[in-house]
Design an enzyme around this catalytic site. Sequence first.
Site, PDB file in Angstrom:
ATOM      1  N   SER A   1      -9.592   1.579   2.971  1.00 22.76           N
ATOM      2  CA  SER A   1      -8.783   2.020   2.170  1.00 22.76           C
ATOM      3  C   SER A   1      -7.911   1.203   1.743  1.00 22.76           C
ATOM      4  O   SER A   1      -7.232   1.817   0.645  1.00 22.76           O
ATOM      5  CB  SER A   1      -7.933   3.057   2.897  1.00 22.76           C
ATOM      6  OG  SER A   1      -7.018   1.980   4.362  1.00 22.76           O
TER       7      SER A   1
ATOM      8  N   LYS B   1       0.639  -1.074  -0.033  1.00 23.66           N
ATOM      9  CA  LYS B   1       0.043  -0.102   0.041  1.00 23.66           C
ATOM     10  C   LYS B   1       1.191   1.593  -0.179  1.00 23.66           C
ATOM     11  O   LYS B   1       1.998   1.597   1.077  1.00 23.66           O
ATOM     12  CB  LYS B   1      -0.807   0.254   1.216  1.00 23.66           C
ATOM     13  CG  LYS B   1      -1.936   1.308   2.012  1.00 23.66           C
ATOM     14  CD  LYS B   1      -2.907   0.672   2.523  1.00 23.66           C
ATOM     15  CE  LYS B   1      -4.138   1.573   2.934  1.00 23.66           C
ATOM     16  NZ  LYS B   1      -4.614   0.772   3.940  1.00 23.66           N
TER      17      LYS B   1
ATOM     18  N   SER C   1     -10.785  -1.206   6.630  1.00 24.55           N
ATOM     19  CA  SER C   1      -9.730  -1.058   5.727  1.00 24.55           C
ATOM     20  C   SER C   1      -8.538  -2.099   5.087  1.00 24.55           C
ATOM     21  O   SER C   1      -8.762  -2.337   3.935  1.00 24.55           O
ATOM     22  CB  SER C   1      -9.172  -0.253   5.908  1.00 24.55           C
ATOM     23  OG  SER C   1      -9.162   1.555   6.531  1.00 24.55           O
TER      24      SER C   1
END
Length: 482
Positions: A168, A86, A192
């Site tokens: 996310s 990420k 997330s």
Amino acid sequence: MTDIASLLSNCPAREIGEAIAAGKITSVEATQWYLNRIEALNNGTGGINCVRSISPIALEEASRADAELAAGESRGPLHGVPYLVKDNVFTVDGSFASAGCRALAEFIPPYEATVVVRLREAGAVLLGKTNLTEFADFVSDTMPSEFSGAGGVVRNPLGGQYGRGQGSSVGSAAAVVAGFCAFAIGSETQNSLQAPAIHSSLVGFKPTVGRVSRHGLIPLVPSQDSPGPLTRTVDDAALIYQAIVGADMKDTATLAAFANAPWSGETLKGLRIGVPRRFIADSALTESRKAVFERALASLALSGATIVDPCDLPAAEQLNEVRSCVFRAEFKASLNSLLTTLRPCGMHSMNDIISWNHAHPEAIPYGQSLLGAANASPDVRSQQYIEDRQRDIALSLDAGILAAMKAGRADILLSPMAAAAKCTGKAGAPVVALPVGQDAEGLPFGITLFSAPGHDNAVLEIAGAIERVIGKRLQPTFDDIR
């Protein structure tokens, strides 16, 4: 579809590692295949847009992994296996780390995240970074999860959109389901990892907060943040967890001692599964989801599990209604600490980022209501923060997970979708998201399994046993790149 395409686009990371170790494919070949696939399917009109940047040393790392294997040196089951991280994770390969914020779009970190260091030690090959919801979805209360100012819109390879509140780590999830990597690293504060996993028909694992180091990650809420894997199987999630778990002096939360009650069963016989209905399962069970959820519970019962239904959290209603300053206060304090220390892209504080956004409104088409609220939040030393944090723990853990499990004598709690995310986030508890096919509308459906903090291995073991009974992944329909 060729054998290599079938292996790399859909098989577990463990199987890919075994193929590399056996010489059926080299790490360089695997890495190049993924890079080609990303180039073909990620960018341009209709592209998935889940990969933000490619590591300039990916092929060099893969070549080194092959050389070590040729010399008889194996670092373990992940040796030579390509993965993505990420874009809130620091690396020292020259790649940016923006947390999805356009004001930080060209920030090059000065050091590497512990989770990346440990995966390098395990021999895994870093391909690059994935887009994420800007600042882990704490910029605007109307911004969909698919969007960030730095990365644009991430598209779900299974179709549809990553809508508001779907977590996310959407770029990391999309990358795995699209076959852009063998596994990916995301992070979770509240939902997330588990929500993107479920909406992408993948396995996601959020470890207990403090089990995996957060050093080198742009923070959101440090008392709740945890990195974790997005994978095709529970076994892969456990494999990657073992590579990244453990104490780190750069994140002293990892020094905390947790009880880790084992689960010794190999089948579901005798396992007690609690189903929190009130304000958890009931809130997520739309008409299209009810039947598939009940079928899943029935299958688990037929396989020997005892379904404790309902197994409600005593504080469920209070937890549903509680409004806490913890998110806002910790986000402001932790981000300001990082910005003051590193001064990325000339940003010294959250206030600087808010001002930059005001000057560049095209970067924040959904506004920045949550950033503004965080900037005005109480100090983490304030009495309000202290009381709110204590209440969060009391409701989510003491009168939440622990109370429900004790009352129902449950070994594990199970909810549909990410319905328990608020509870598990505040409690810092371990969570496994597991795909269970699709609902009546044809959309990805999944369950989450969770327990007390520290019981990570037991949750993973139980999830593996449940996966063997009801686990089912959906596949994207775009043409495979050969």
